[in-house]
Design a protein around this motif. Structure first.
Motif, PDB file in Angstrom:
ATOM      1  N   LYS A  29      -1.406  -3.356   2.873  1.00 60.16           N
ATOM      2  CA  LYS A  29      -1.342  -3.682   1.454  1.00 60.16           C
ATOM      3  C   LYS A  29      -2.392  -2.897   0.683  1.00 60.16           C
ATOM      4  O   LYS A  29      -3.337  -2.347   1.257  1.00 60.16           O
ATOM      5  CB  LYS A  29      -1.524  -5.177   1.224  1.00 60.16           C
ATOM      6  CG  LYS A  29      -2.863  -5.742   1.671  1.00 60.16           C
ATOM      7  CD  LYS A  29      -2.913  -7.239   1.415  1.00 60.16           C
ATOM      8  CE  LYS A  29      -4.247  -7.838   1.839  1.00 60.16           C
ATOM      9  NZ  LYS A  29      -4.322  -9.291   1.546  1.00 60.16           N
ATOM     10  N   LYS A  31      -3.373  -1.423  -3.735  1.00 58.44           N
ATOM     11  CA  LYS A  31      -3.088  -1.416  -5.159  1.00 58.44           C
ATOM     12  C   LYS A  31      -3.138   0.013  -5.678  1.00 58.44           C
ATOM     13  O   LYS A  31      -4.057   0.771  -5.356  1.00 58.44           O
ATOM     14  CB  LYS A  31      -4.086  -2.293  -5.918  1.00 58.44           C
ATOM     15  CG  LYS A  31      -3.837  -2.335  -7.418  1.00 58.44           C
ATOM     16  CD  LYS A  31      -4.795  -3.276  -8.121  1.00 58.44           C
ATOM     17  CE  LYS A  31      -4.499  -3.334  -9.620  1.00 58.44           C
ATOM     18  NZ  LYS A  31      -5.392  -4.258 -10.318  1.00 58.44           N
ATOM     19  N   THR A  62       5.641  -0.634  -6.179  1.00 57.81           N
ATOM     20  CA  THR A  62       4.586  -1.507  -6.681  1.00 57.81           C
ATOM     21  C   THR A  62       5.130  -2.458  -7.740  1.00 57.81           C
ATOM     22  O   THR A  62       6.080  -2.135  -8.458  1.00 57.81           O
ATOM     23  CB  THR A  62       3.438  -0.693  -7.275  1.00 57.81           C
ATOM     24  OG1 THR A  62       3.952   0.145  -8.314  1.00 57.81           O
ATOM     25  CG2 THR A  62       2.793   0.173  -6.212  1.00 57.81           C
ATOM     26  N   THR A  65       1.540  -5.550 -11.308  1.00 57.90           N
ATOM     27  CA  THR A  65       0.080  -5.469 -11.202  1.00 57.90           C
ATOM     28  C   THR A  65      -0.364  -4.260 -10.379  1.00 57.90           C
ATOM     29  O   THR A  65      -1.561  -4.096 -10.120  1.00 57.90           O
ATOM     30  CB  THR A  65      -0.485  -6.751 -10.571  1.00 57.90           C
ATOM     31  OG1 THR A  65       0.082  -6.926  -9.270  1.00 57.90           O
ATOM     32  CG2 THR A  65      -0.164  -7.961 -11.435  1.00 57.90           C
ATOM     33  N   ASP A  67       0.289  -3.776  -7.253  1.00 56.55           N
ATOM     34  CA  ASP A  67       0.091  -4.137  -5.843  1.00 56.55           C
ATOM     35  C   ASP A  67       1.339  -3.839  -5.018  1.00 56.55           C
ATOM     36  O   ASP A  67       2.462  -3.853  -5.521  1.00 56.55           O
ATOM     37  CB  ASP A  67      -0.248  -5.624  -5.739  1.00 56.55           C
ATOM     38  CG  ASP A  67      -1.589  -5.961  -6.363  1.00 56.55           C
ATOM     39  OD1 ASP A  67      -2.604  -5.458  -5.871  1.00 56.55           O
ATOM     40  OD2 ASP A  67      -1.610  -6.717  -7.356  1.00 56.55           O
ATOM     41  N   GLU A  69       2.874  -4.272  -0.649  1.00 57.45           N
ATOM     42  CA  GLU A  69       2.683  -4.794   0.703  1.00 57.45           C
ATOM     43  C   GLU A  69       3.852  -4.333   1.564  1.00 57.45           C
ATOM     44  O   GLU A  69       5.010  -4.479   1.169  1.00 57.45           O
ATOM     45  CB  GLU A  69       2.596  -6.315   0.684  1.00 57.45           C
ATOM     46  CG  GLU A  69       2.310  -6.926   2.054  1.00 57.45           C
ATOM     47  CD  GLU A  69       2.155  -8.436   1.973  1.00 57.45           C
ATOM     48  OE1 GLU A  69       1.052  -8.906   1.698  1.00 57.45           O
ATOM     49  OE2 GLU A  69       3.177  -9.129   2.169  1.00 57.45           O
ATOM     50  N   ASP A 103      -5.963  -3.528   4.785  1.00 58.37           N
ATOM     51  CA  ASP A 103      -6.037  -3.588   3.326  1.00 58.37           C
ATOM     52  C   ASP A 103      -6.646  -2.277   2.835  1.00 58.37           C
ATOM     53  O   ASP A 103      -7.827  -1.999   3.075  1.00 58.37           O
ATOM     54  CB  ASP A 103      -6.884  -4.781   2.886  1.00 58.37           C
ATOM     55  CG  ASP A 103      -6.829  -4.991   1.372  1.00 58.37           C
ATOM     56  OD1 ASP A 103      -6.319  -4.111   0.660  1.00 58.37           O
ATOM     57  OD2 ASP A 103      -7.318  -6.043   0.912  1.00 58.37           O
ATOM     58  N   THR A 106      -7.846   0.016  -3.214  1.00 57.59           N
ATOM     59  CA  THR A 106      -7.293   0.716  -4.374  1.00 57.59           C
ATOM     60  C   THR A 106      -7.014   2.182  -4.051  1.00 57.59           C
ATOM     61  O   THR A 106      -7.853   2.880  -3.480  1.00 57.59           O
ATOM     62  CB  THR A 106      -8.262   0.641  -5.562  1.00 57.59           C
ATOM     63  OG1 THR A 106      -8.444  -0.730  -5.917  1.00 57.59           O
ATOM     64  CG2 THR A 106      -7.701   1.388  -6.762  1.00 57.59           C
ATOM     65  N   ASP A 389      -6.430  -9.901 -10.146  1.00 57.89           N
ATOM     66  CA  ASP A 389      -5.503  -9.167 -10.999  1.00 57.89           C
ATOM     67  C   ASP A 389      -4.325 -10.058 -11.382  1.00 57.89           C
ATOM     68  O   ASP A 389      -3.672 -10.652 -10.525  1.00 57.89           O
ATOM     69  CB  ASP A 389      -4.977  -7.918 -10.276  1.00 57.89           C
ATOM     70  CG  ASP A 389      -6.041  -6.852 -10.156  1.00 57.89           C
ATOM     71  OD1 ASP A 389      -6.894  -6.772 -11.050  1.00 57.89           O
ATOM     72  OD2 ASP A 389      -6.023  -6.112  -9.155  1.00 57.89           O
ATOM     73  N   THR A 447       1.276 -11.370  -4.119  1.00 48.38           N
ATOM     74  CA  THR A 447       1.725 -10.186  -4.846  1.00 48.38           C
ATOM     75  C   THR A 447       3.119 -10.384  -5.419  1.00 48.38           C
ATOM     76  O   THR A 447       3.520  -9.694  -6.357  1.00 48.38           O
ATOM     77  CB  THR A 447       1.723  -8.956  -3.922  1.00 48.38           C
ATOM     78  OG1 THR A 447       2.539  -9.228  -2.773  1.00 48.38           O
ATOM     79  CG2 THR A 447       0.315  -8.604  -3.498  1.00 48.38           C
TER      80      THR A 447
END
Length: 821
Positions: A29, A31, A62, A65, A67, A69, A103, A106, A389, A447
């Motif tokens: 995951k 962003k 995405t 937001t 994000d 996954e 993770d 960003t 977020d 998300t």
């Protein structure tokens, strides 16, 4: 072609993943944000590649937001690649997965746009944007409406219709909730038509239409919500706009001033308009029967001289002390009014059952009526972005205070005697105060799941008095009529709360479902009148699926309420025409609307789009104007003969089934068309007349043609047609209007000069309205003077340094007011 095949393959993987039942705990995951401003990048394509085999194994896009996954079936070493139009491709290598997920935090995408020194790049939006939750009409890009008022702009908005008298309907329903910059306003309470005619089109940035509002929004308005967004901007420095229009029918002007320094901005505006006096010839021919079976014919012929004027002013600020805090405040004043005066000749004849003339009278009536309101409005809102977020808190306080008043006077005399024999006048000043306080909170649980909740209180108090005078022939003067004069206090309190969720099912179906609860207390201190408090549960749900190339399919259901407003409840008798009296009904029950819409949106690569919607609307306790004829009617100490009384009633159930098709198509680089067609089948079951059924089909069509000439010259034509339609007591007239315009831009496109013409080849629009009851038939013909010519001038000045802002800031219905110019 290679990029297209890559994207198609990636979407196939996404859909395959949507139906997968993989229970693996290995997930990647992260962003995606814009490297230039750290804002989320929506709908970016994220591909997962096995680094050893160089094979794409999974992918996603995405969310709002930024994000994403991705579920991984087996352990290994992987590579993530992120691609989106307008950005350089980003790649993250050597992602090792063993027994746990990863993770990536960003990932920044760098814009692929070259920035030039001292050059402002402006992207022109399409005039109509079909979004899943609303229709956005960008009025600032519409040239034929710039010399008009808000009513002229509304005529072009898909699924909205406006008749010659300024009555607005949304999907065939007149019960529309109007907002200005996302907030209710007392200026709509006195006369909606006058209020919309007081807002110059040059002052409007966009019009947002919600046919299926969610649980977050007020339930008022069975037709939906129309939000008028006034011009404002977030450009750094000092700038402004001046717009002036002069014409044979309408004159208006507006000035906008903006100043912004870093995170603080001030906006001020003033605008005014005047509809010049015009004469409207009219006639009414009606036949009625009394208890004696004698037939009375009343023929009225005359004219009305009508004029309207208004102005608005306001100042506002917005301040963002941090990137997560935003404070916005505004204060404004609006004043508008209309006036009509005229003379009518009445010929009244009475016939017996075999058609022989028994008596006749010739009467002359002079009448005037005025309506006005002055309203002061102020608001303060605060929004706070919290740690997560999408986690946000919004608080809004708005209040308004208005002074509406309506006056009329009329005298009647026998033409042979030339002296008054009857008359009356009424004066109804009042105060209208409304306060709104709301708190909204959104929280992303995952998300794919966001929860929204909030509470709202609406407090409205109206104080009104009615001072009525009647003419005394013996004294040859007006004297007070205490039997018709009164003081009236009206109070409405609404307490509401809601809960809604936005989530995705199987990464395939987008769902937004919610439930709103509203408790309403209404009190009115009028004799023998009591309105019990009531509760309403208002569910709403929107199911949608996004296809490639921004296509989507949606199915929406929402329940709405139409509470009778003060004008509909106020029992004051308007006697400006003593043969056709209008009044309010304090006993009206709230109308409940259940609305279903199935819509499909298809954009095209050349900038065109197509939206098709199937619509079903069912209103119970349906509120409609209803006319009843009385041979004699007592008001106070006076007896009126051969009177029709019109007031709103809960008439039963109304079914509206229809289809709406709207689209825009660039035929060439110079020529484009935009149109909207709507067909509605209306079926009304009238419980006041033993479930009598009225059926009618209405066709609405408008077409807009734009041609871009060299030298920054644009020509545009617009036509609008609405067919006649059957009502529960007769027929409503058809209408045809058209506009022609040409605009020339100069001074580096900072200035423009335009010429407009409305119905240039026909002076009047003939309107024929019929009303039929058991003992009464009326045919009214009104010749509306609609032809007009005008010139307009717009000039933009000041420093124009563009600073990108999030689109959500321009969403006046969900955030504090703020929009890009």
């Amino acid at each position: 072609m290679k990029s297209f095949l890559y994207t198609l393959f990636l979407f196939c993987l996404i859909y395959a993943n949507a139906y997968s039942q993989n229970k693996s705990n290995l997930k990647i995951k992260g962003k995606i944000v814009d490297a230039s401003n750290n804002l989320p990048v929506e709908f970016a394509a994220v591909a997962l590649t096995d680094q050893l085999t160089n094979k794409v194994v999974n992918g996603t896009v995405t969310g709002t937001t930024g994000d994403f996954e991705i579920v991984v079936a087996t352990a290994g070493t992987f590579m993530i690649s992120v691609d989106f139009i307008g950005y350089q491709k980003a790649v993250v290598k050597d992602i090792v997965l063993n027994t746990t997920g990863k993770d990536l935090q960003t990932i920044q995408l760098t814009p692929s746009v070259n920035v030039l020194n001292e050059v402002t790049v402006v992207g022109k939006k399409a005039i109509v944007e079909n979004k899943i939750d609303k229709i956005v009409y960008n009025a600032a890009n519409d040239i034929t409406s710039q010399g008009g008022v808000a009513l002229d702009v509304l005529r072009k908005v898909p699924q909205v219709s406006v008749d010659i008298d300024g009555n607005v309907e949304l999907q065939g329903n007149p019960n529309v909730r109007f907002l200005i910059n996302g907030k209710p306003s007392t200026i709509f309470g006195n006369s909606l038509t006058d209020a919309l005619a007081s807002i110059p089109a040059s002052q409007i940035q966009t019009i947002e239409v919600l046919t299926s509002p969610g649980a977050r929004y007020d339930a008022q308005g069975t037709g939906g919500i129309i939000n008028i967004v006034l011009k404002e901007n977030h450009l750094q420095g000092m700038n402004g706009t001046i717009s002036l229009t002069a014409g044979t029918r309408l004159e208006n002007g507006s000035v906008n001033l903006n100043f912004r320094k870093n995170n603080f901005g001030i906006n001020a505006f003033v605008s005014g308009n005047k509809q010049l006096s015009s004469r409207t010839p009219s006639s009414q021919n009606r036949f009625s029967k009394g208890d004696t079976e004698q037939t009375t014919q009343l023929l009225q012929k005359g004219y009305q001289d009508f004029q309207r004027s208004g102005y608005q002013s306001g100042i506002g600020f917005d301040w963002s002390p941090t990137k997560k805090d935003n404070l916005i405040g505004s204060i404004g004043y609006t004043d508008f009014g209309s006036e009509s005066s005229g003379t009518t000749q009445l010929d009244e004849s009475v016939f017996n059952t075999n058609g022989s003339l028994l008596s006749s009278e010739n009467i002359l009536r002079n009448a005037t009526s005025k309506g006005s309101v002055g309203a002061l409005e102020w608001s303060l809102s605060y929004s706070k972005k919290l740690r997560k977020d999408g986690q946000e808190l919004n608080v809004l306080y708005s209040s308004s205070f208005g002074r509406p008043q309506n006056n009329y006077s009329q005298t009647q005399q026998y033409m042979a005697e030339n002296i008054p024999y009857s008359g009356s006048s009424g004066h109804t000043p009042g105060n209208n105060k409304q306060t709104n306080l709301s708190i909204d909170y959104s929280h992303p649980l995952t998300t794919d799941f966001t929860l929204e909740t909030g509470v709202k209180t609406v407090l409205q108090d109206i104080n009104s008095q009615a001072d009525v005078l009647v003419f005394s022939p013996s004294l040859n003067q007006y004297i007070a009529d205490s039997s018709q004069s009164y003081l009236l206090n009206y109070s409405m309190k609404i307490y509401a709360g809601y809960l809604s969720g936005t989530f995705s099912l199987f990464h395939y179906l987008n769902v937004k479902a919610g439930l709103r609860f509203e408790h309403t207390d209404v009190t009115i201190d009028f004799p023998n009148t009591s309105i019990p408090s009531y509760n309403n549960l208002v569910p709403s749900i929107v199911l949608s699926h996004n296809f490639k190339d921004d296509q989507y399919l949606k199915l929406a259901f929402t329940r709405r309420i139409e509470r009778a407003d003060y004008r509909e409840i106020n029992p004051f008798m308007n006697l400006s025409d003593p043969y056709n009296i209008t009044t309010g009904n304090p006993l009206l029950k709230p109308e409940i609307g259940n609305n279903i819409e199935l819509g499909y949106n298809k954009p095209f690569k050349n900038g065109g789009s197509l939206y098709i919607a199937l619509i079903e609307r069912i209103n119970t306790n349906d509120i409609k104007p209803y006319t009843t004829f009385y041979p004699e009617y007592v008001i106070g100490d006076s007896i009126y003969q051969n009177v029709s009384i019109t007031k709103r009633q809960n008439i039963g159930i109304e079914y509206n089934s229809g289809i709406s098709i709207s689209g825009q198509l660039p035929l060439t680089t110079q020529l484009s068309i935009r149109g909207n067609a709507m067909v509605t089948q209306k079926r009304v079951v009238n419980t006041l007349l033993s479930n009598q059924v009225a059926n009618g089909v209405n066709y609405r069509l408008n077409l807009n043609v734009i041609y871009q000439l060299p030298w920054d010259l644009v020509m545009e034509g617009f036509g609008n047609f609405s067919s006649a339609i059957n009502t529960i007591q007769g027929k409503r007239p058809q209408q045809l209007t058209y506009n022609l315009a040409i605009r020339k831009q100069f001074h580096h496109k900072n200035a423009s000069f335009g010429l407009t013409a409305t119905n240039p080849f026909t002076r009047y629009i003939r309107q024929v309205t019929t009303v039929v009851t058991e003992n009464y038939v009326s045919t009214t013909i009104v010749q509306v003077p609609y032809r007009s010519f005008g010139i307009s001038l717009t000039y933009k000045f000041g420093k124009l340094e563009f600073k990108k802002d999030k689109e959500s800031k321009s969403n006046f219905l969900q955030n504090a007011p703020s929009t890009d110019n």
